[in-house]
Write an enzyme that holds these catalytic residues in place. Sequence first.
Site, mmCIF file in Angstrom:
data_model
loop_
_atom_site.group_PDB
_atom_site.id
_atom_site.type_symbol
_atom_site.label_atom_id
_atom_site.label_comp_id
_atom_site.label_asym_id
_atom_site.label_seq_id
_atom_site.Cartn_x
_atom_site.Cartn_y
_atom_site.Cartn_z
ATOM 1 N N ALA B 12 0.834 -1.209 0.000
ATOM 2 C CA ALA B 12 0.000 0.000 0.000
ATOM 3 C C ALA B 12 0.870 1.261 0.000
ATOM 4 C CB ALA B 12 -0.924 0.000 1.219
ATOM 5 N N ARG B 22 3.921 10.699 -9.253
ATOM 6 C CA ARG B 22 3.475 11.021 -10.616
ATOM 7 C C ARG B 22 2.614 12.279 -10.653
ATOM 8 N NH1 ARG B 22 2.031 5.119 -11.035
ATOM 9 N NH2 ARG B 22 3.794 4.223 -12.159
ATOM 10 N N HIS B 40 7.120 -5.322 -0.469
ATOM 11 C CA HIS B 40 7.223 -6.748 -0.182
ATOM 12 C C HIS B 40 5.833 -7.290 0.120
ATOM 13 C CE1 HIS B 40 6.615 -5.170 3.807
ATOM 14 N NE2 HIS B 40 7.700 -4.421 3.657
ATOM 15 N N CYS B 43 3.123 -13.211 1.040
ATOM 16 C CA CYS B 43 2.477 -14.343 0.367
ATOM 17 C C CYS B 43 3.486 -15.342 -0.185
ATOM 18 C CB CYS B 43 1.598 -13.855 -0.768
ATOM 19 S SG CYS B 43 0.929 -12.214 -0.512
ATOM 20 N N ALA B 291 -3.022 -8.634 -0.249
ATOM 21 C CA ALA B 291 -2.242 -7.710 -1.073
ATOM 22 C C ALA B 291 -3.040 -6.979 -2.159
ATOM 23 C CB ALA B 291 -1.054 -8.458 -1.679
ATOM 24 N N ASN B 295 -2.940 -2.954 -2.275
ATOM 25 C CA ASN B 295 -2.453 -2.204 -3.437
ATOM 26 C C ASN B 295 -3.470 -1.191 -3.930
ATOM 27 O OD1 ASN B 295 0.227 -2.906 -4.517
ATOM 28 N ND2 ASN B 295 -0.548 -4.988 -4.437
#
Lengths: 441, 441
Positions: B12, B22, B40, B43, B291, B295
């Site tokens: 995250a 950006r 990282h 999983c 994850a 993300n």
Amino acid sequence: MERLIIIGGGAAGMTAASWVRRLKPNMHVTVFESTKMVSHAPCGIPYFTEGLFDDENLFMTYTPEYFIEKRKINVKTNSKVEEVDLRSRIVVVRENQEKRKYEFDYLLFSTGARPKKINAEGDRIFYVHHPAEASYIRQKLWSFNRIAIIGGGILGIEMAEALRARGKKIVLIHRGRYLLNKMLDEDMGKIVTDKVESEIELKLNESLVSVIEEGRVVITDKGKYDVDATVVAIGVEPNIDLVKDQLKIGQTGAIWADNHMRTSVENVYAAGDSTESINIITKKPDWVPFAPVANKMGFVAGNNIGGKDVTFPGVVGTMITKFEEFIIGKTGVTENEAKRYNIKTVSAIVHHKTRARYYPGSKDIIVKLIAEADTMRIIGAQIVGEEEVLGRLNMMAAVIQKGFTAEDLFFVETGYVPPVNRVWDVVTLAARKLFSGISGE
Amino acid sequence: MERLIIIGGGAAGMTAASWVRRLKPNMHVTVFESTKMVSHAPCGIPYFTEGLFDDENLFMTYTPEYFIEKRKINVKTNSKVEEVDLRSRIVVVRENQEKRKYEFDYLLFSTGARPKKINAEGDRIFYVHHPAEASYIRQKLWSFNRIAIIGGGILGIEMAEALRARGKKIVLIHRGRYLLNKMLDEDMGKIVTDKVESEIELKLNESLVSVIEEGRVVITDKGKYDVDATVVAIGVEPNIDLVKDQLKIGQTGAIWADNHMRTSVENVYAAGDSTESINIITKKPDWVPFAPVANKMGFVAGNNIGGKDVTFPGVVGTMITKFEEFIIGKTGVTENEAKRYNIKTVSAIVHHKTRARYYPGSKDIIVKLIAEADTMRIIGAQIVGEEEVLGRLNMMAAVIQKGFTAEDLFFVETGYVPPVNRVWDVVTLAARKLFSGISGE
């Protein structure tokens, strides 16, 4: 007692018959099938030709006996309907060399599609279509060495793979600039074309002029090929001669039906590859002659004849095929098609892997997504990969049918475990690229 | 110049950092990560433990150097934040034995989750969580022979598979009646349990009492196990001690955030496993520490800090794991969970195959679908199979997120080619069973 006659015992016809039987136990249901097989699908023929199985009964989901005994459906195989009179509600059937008349109250027309023919004859020219002919064709093809395949669509490349696996020398002749050009845009089609070309003699941009010498010589606008036999796989067309003057025919050339699978004549239904539908994206008539659509049309027709009220939502045009280790799928419209319908598009292609970088056996997967530029609604997907293509394709069919935007798709909570995915699924990345312009993990 | 501090350089945190960089090239972005690794994910640890790869850098999507050099993000590894003062907008960080203060204008809290601990200590008790510790733990575990694993959830069965593959004798001790009981209903969980039990010594319905002798003796309410080491995998909890008195904590025990990932304090954001969300089905707070969600939360936080307006739609709770050849997935709610939320459900289970009956290598696949009884809206799916589980699971996540009914799902135009599917996809059959009560092709 009400009488239903079904012409054509393929996927659509037998699915419909089964549902009518369940819903109206007292209706008299008769299926006329011109071959010896029912609930058959031609999709298995390349794999039979490859020699992956020998029992041709496996082409049938269920046998005629099963339908007769277990489902109490009056299935008549080797019974060819020769005339249909929708006004007097009669069909004329040739059974065992004898012509018989049958009356009906309801009719379902599910005669499927047939291969387009070339203007040539000969006992070394083969059309690969009906499972009932598969054994004969296979036996013949196995006896030859060099075989021309005309047509680089789905069937053409599947037959090329199958015959090559049998040790045949293949020349695949295709009119288009790249293979699968009705299914894929050039960027994705090129990937498949390069793969096929690395394994098979491929002639692109060549139009067939004629096949002579009983199928032993193929002449194109660019060359002449001496072969032992010719397989023609230039597409299919709806098999509707029996009723084409009595039913409304749609713009696609297949039978028009409404979303209940009702034709232009009362109590006459149509379903399966002989029937057109509406494309959910373009809202225009479309014809998708593949088994899953045929089955679902049969389900809708059967339920509605059976007294329920079930609506067929239309089609998005899902297709999937395989060449060697490549699984190749498409759903929705291609950019080429979108252009024809004056839909302005944006698209994104992402090359990715199917497993975590550290997990053994990771395969390539490439996804192209197409969105309508104004709304960012997803309208098409093309996928080429070596595993986990099917489920992603089905996901995209769902996404397109319900009108997800690229952002909606990005936020679908995809699964991740290292042996079967990357943290960012390839579809998620393609969706993100569409609405952010950014690629990478 | 505006200053953003990110606490925690996992999925995250680094995703957010990249998007802020950006969108706001002039913002000063600093990431404090307590270990040596960034971007990282834990999983991969079972597969590292299994010995499928040796390079621990592969745990990272990108290295710290990549973020520093290519993305111009000020990443500080081995830098542990020890204090956070949200009022004076200061963090205190221990770097190289030295404490330093940093001021911020924006803060993102993305410290992830940590393993739940048992009340025992010893150098043969292992918690498998952070990749930075994976090499040490692997080296130790490889030196033992008989290993107890406490907990039959996802991590427990993945570690059991990994250590068994290394030739270890495993005893897997689980409190529940069946494995994966937070992920699957008993009917589906039983299938996984039978498979695991056929290969590993499994103790169900046993509660841990204590682990003694440094990890060499496990005592449960039913027995005593002499082992060489104990792996504890009884779940995770949000890692929020640093700010738990300064931020609103949600019902799940994780940090509360709105759909822009804003916490209860202005310009303080939270994302990833330390943060709760809203369940799209129940509309109740939910915590999904995996994850892909982390993300996407990072994406939303980064975009919003970067000045965009992006909404996180909530979670459906997608999970997927693997045990030997079984891939096991779940999305949406289980029937057990639905009951807790007083949702009346109907469900359907279909056992099917992944390829045409005549195509070699066909595998089993079992799908359970759960619908809300009143509306027939699909609210849950559980899948166990040997191939093409992931894509179907992702499809079901999309279906659940957009509120498809069983009928909508039935009519999704799934793909069919004999090497990768049956004509009727297993999901299509399950949807049909839900709304028609009929199974079979």
